[in-house]
Motif scaffolding. Structure first.
Motif, short mmCIF file in Angstrom:
data_model
loop_
_atom_site.label_atom_id
_atom_site.label_comp_id
_atom_site.label_asym_id
_atom_site.label_seq_id
_atom_site.Cartn_x
_atom_site.Cartn_y
_atom_site.Cartn_z
N ALA A 105 0.82 -1.20 0.00
CA ALA A 105 0.00 0.00 0.00
C ALA A 105 0.86 1.26 0.00
O ALA A 105 0.48 2.29 -0.54
N SER A 106 2.04 1.17 0.62
CA SER A 106 2.97 2.29 0.65
C SER A 106 4.38 1.75 0.72
O SER A 106 4.61 0.60 1.13
N LEU A 107 5.33 2.59 0.35
CA LEU A 107 6.73 2.16 0.39
C LEU A 107 7.16 1.85 1.82
O LEU A 107 7.98 0.95 2.05
N THR A 108 6.62 2.57 2.78
CA THR A 108 6.97 2.33 4.18
C THR A 108 6.71 0.89 4.59
O THR A 108 7.45 0.33 5.43
N ASP A 109 5.69 0.27 4.00
CA ASP A 109 5.32 -1.10 4.38
C ASP A 109 6.40 -2.13 4.04
O ASP A 109 6.42 -3.22 4.63
N VAL A 110 7.29 -1.81 3.09
CA VAL A 110 8.29 -2.80 2.65
C VAL A 110 9.73 -2.33 2.86
O VAL A 110 10.67 -2.94 2.36
#
Length: 309
Positions: A29-34
């Motif tokens: 959903a967002s770059l922060t998630d990975v």
């Protein structure tokens, strides 16, 4: 690998770019998630068919950070900003930073409005590290494993507002509160490893206004490494995924205020000006300055009698 956040066909997506600059959508959903495992996320995405070319999308800021710490690690920049007054001795003791406004983060090609009431808008050419996983009281060696990657950071500054408010002994506040540009994408550390010398990244930095070069430097002129900055930021507290740590403005014209401090006659930015920042191995930001909102007046301080109960 290079990771971007972009808007295409009515949707916001995260993608990894291939060698042809085609975007492969990442399952997140967002770059922060990975951020904690970008290589795995990128490899999985590159195994799937590509999506649009990067030129066919609207690039957004790579991520929306929970915190923004902006350091001041270039001695030459400090010298220029102080107009020949010298560098404070305390600067050499630790990599000082201030907290920026995460709500002010915008994309790599978004217009930047002049802050309300300012007539002295300036750019600042920096590189930022993004935190991949949480940590506390880290050593520099440990901190290296907490850096997800790097992006370009433009710390837009209203110099007149900044000077006035910092006379109180706090700040900067509204002087750096309207816009912070990140992008065009997040580059993982392995991509930049060939540029590493003595723990620092030897990357060429260039700033242009309306196509004219006004500043250039090397990122390796930082007096602290990003790992040391992360370690200092984590001292007695936490760094967490998505936190952004700016290098501070480079020297030799990394901002207009440094040139002013050295006696250069150059006007501040105004609507219609285009600022282009280029960092070797990362990419380029191109931003146009536009008119901002009017000032909503406030009264001055009310003098009070200091009554006590």
């Amino acid at each position: 690998m290079r990771f971007a956040t972009y808007h295409h066909d009515g949707r916001q997506r995260v993608g990894v770019l291939d060698a042809a600059d085609l975007l492969h959508p990442v399952d997140a959903a967002s770059l922060t998630d990975v951020l904690d495992d970008l290589p795995a996320a990128g490899a999985a995405a590159l195994d799937d068919p590509p999506g649009p070319h990067v030129s066919a999308v609207r690039l957004l800021a790579p991520l929306q950070p929970p915190t923004v710490r902006d350091f001041v690690t270039f001695e030459e920049h400090v010298e220029g900003m102080r107009g020949g007054a010298g560098v404070p001795e305390r600067w050499y003791a630790a990599p000082t930073f201030y907290f920026g406004n995460p709500y002010a983060v915008i994309g790599p090609h978004d217009d930047v409005p002049v802050p309300p009431g300012s007539t002295a808008l300036d750019f600042e050419l920096e590189v930022a590290a993004v935190i991949s996983r949480e940590g506390r009281d880290l050593t520099p060696d440990q901190a290296r494993d907490h850096i997800a990657g790097y992006t370009i950071f433009n710390d837009w500054s209203a110099r007149d507002l900044q000077t006035a408010e910092m006379a109180v002994g706090l700040g900067p506040c509204k002087g750096k509160d309207t816009a912070t540009t990140l992008g065009p994408w997040l580059v993982t550390p392995d991509e930049l490893e060939p540029h590493r010398e003595d723990g620092l990244l030897r990357l060429a930095l260039t700033a242009e206004v309306d196509g004219r070069v006004v500043g250039s430097d090397l990122l390796s002129n930082m007096s602290w490494t990003f790992e040391e900055m992360v370690a200092y930021a984590s001292r007695g507290t936490w760094v967490r995924p998505g936190d952004v740590l700016g290098s501070g403005t480079c020297g030799n014209g990394g901002c207009l205020a440094e040139l002013w401090g050295r006696g250069a006659e150059r006007r501040p930015l105004r609507p219609g000006d285009t600022v282009t920042l280029t960092v070797e191995g990362i990419g380029r930001l191109t931003t146009t300055v536009v008119a901002g909102a009017p000032v909503r007046p406030l009264p001055p301080a009310r003098l009070r009698p200091r009554a006590r109960p």
